[in-house]
Design an enzyme around this catalytic site. Structure first.
Site, PDB file in Angstrom:
ATOM      1  N   HIS A 179     -39.236  14.706  17.508  1.00 25.67           N
ATOM      2  CA  HIS A 179     -39.159  14.269  19.197  1.00 25.67           C
ATOM      3  C   HIS A 179     -37.861  13.428  18.978  1.00 25.67           C
ATOM      4  CE1 HIS A 179     -41.359  11.258  21.769  1.00 25.67           C
ATOM      5  NE2 HIS A 179     -40.384  10.768  21.601  1.00 25.67           N
ATOM      6  N   GLU A 180     -37.266  12.748  18.026  1.00 25.68           N
ATOM      7  CA  GLU A 180     -36.292  11.717  18.173  1.00 25.68           C
ATOM      8  C   GLU A 180     -35.170  12.680  17.881  1.00 25.68           C
ATOM      9  OE1 GLU A 180     -36.145   8.272  18.735  1.00 25.68           O
ATOM     10  OE2 GLU A 180     -38.765   8.961  18.384  1.00 25.68           O
TER      11      GLU A 180
END
Length: 353
Positions: A240-241
């Site tokens: 996600h990051e």
């Protein structure tokens, strides 16, 4: 303040009955902001800029039930009176902090360019017997330049091993090569700094990406520091990051890229377990979801200091110092390899930063 209909010049001045007070929490302190009862959230944003010296563009308000609010607001005319009594947390960077960040970003970029030039120079001047394979060179460029646990938390060596496992994960390695991701620093976050309990429940931020890959922080530990969270959950947070390296907001483009990275990582797990791509449909081992909000989007601005909130663990290192030190260590190790004093490392055997 935002433009409003001018009041009659003969009307009486505002009284206490026409004023409201909204409390803003920032950096562990509370700031009362006084507004007129007819003011909006846009007026509140301008008032915060005046009082706290935080530009409107760098303000993010976390409001219970309303979620994240930032300029340009979805409802710029939202009455400020609706925010009275709510616990509003402000995340933002002062004007001086923005300038400091710009300088740090320029220094980090310069260090990356020097490192690439040094790698290219070394490849051109190495004897053929010690030529670095192209795949290894790519992994040294598209990787995490530095890995550090928080020194002020218990047993930092366990967090170091956890971060090393993430760095060497075949799916993460493949995704970073595929999308040409470079991250300055991969580290852990202090759970207490990103956990907020209210009467409405407990909010936990699982990860942060600062300035599109300068620093990625992951919640490795449980709230009590006595254990670690599930590896695959943390790895999905890392996926996600990494997507925030390209897209700051949680829009459709972001989620498409995030799910693409997650599928690549899941596919690597499938192959690692001895299966082939022609096996069961990948959907049986990976189900993308947008229900979990890992963070509030890409983080812009602010200065990161490793272990800055702790009471022990020695002096803190800034992001700039960490990246410079990691670059120096990598160059020393690569020079030793090129002189025949050691074996050439293959993929996945890079030095720990």
């Amino acid at each position: 303040m935002a433009d409003r209909e001018p009041r009659d010049v003969e009307s009486p001045p505002p009284t206490n009955e026409n004023l409201i007070e909204i409390t803003i929490s920032s950096g562990g302190r509370s700031y009362p902001i006084t507004l007129h009862r007819d003011d909006t959230i846009t007026d509140l944003s301008f008032a915060v800029e005046h009082v706290l010296r935080i530009p409107v563009a760098y303000q993010k308000f976390l409001v219970p039930k309303l979620g994240l609010q930032k300029s340009p607001f979805k409802d710029p005319k939202l009455p400020a009176a609706q925010l009275v009594g709510k616990k509003i947390t402000l995340v933002g960077t002062t004007a001086s902090g923005v300038a400091s960040l710009a300088e740090a970003s320029a220094s980090a970029f310069e260090a990356l360019e020097k490192r690439k030039a040094a790698l290219l120079h070394q490849r051109r001047h190495q004897p053929k017997a010690f030529t670095t394979p192209a795949s290894t060179t790519v992994e040294r460029v598209y990787t995490f330049m530095a890995i550090r646990p928080l020194p002020n938390l218990p047993r930092p060596e366990r967090s170091q091993a956890f971060l090393e496992r993430l760095k060497a994960d075949p799916g993460i390695v493949a995704a970073m090569r595929q999308h040409k991701f470079r991250v300055g620093l991969l580290t852990e976050m202090d759970p207490l700094s990103y956990t907020e309990a209210t009467h409405e429940g407990t909010t936990r931020i699982l990860g942060l990406n600062r300035n599109r890959g300068e620093v990625i922080e992951l919640r490795l530990r449980t709230d009590a520091y006595d254990g670690y969270r599930d590896y695959k959950t943390i790895r999905n947070t890392l996926c996600h990051e990494l997507a925030h390296n390209i897209h700051s907001d949680h829009d459709r483009k972001f989620w498409d890229l995030c799910h693409e990275i997650e599928r690549e990582v899941a596919r690597a797990d499938w192959r690692k377990n001895g299966h082939t791509v022609g096996g069961p449909d990948l959907a049986e081992v990976y189900e993308p979801s947008e229900e979990v909000a890992y963070d509030h989007g890409g983080w812009t601005g602010g200065e990161f200091v490793l272990g800055g909130g702790g009471d022990n663990g020695g002096p803190a290192l800034t992001r700039r110092e960490i990246i410079a030190k990691a670059t120096e260590e990598r160059m020393k190790k690569m020079n030793n390899d090129g002189m025949g004093g050691g074996k050439s490392r293959g993929a996945g055997e890079g030095s720990s930063s």
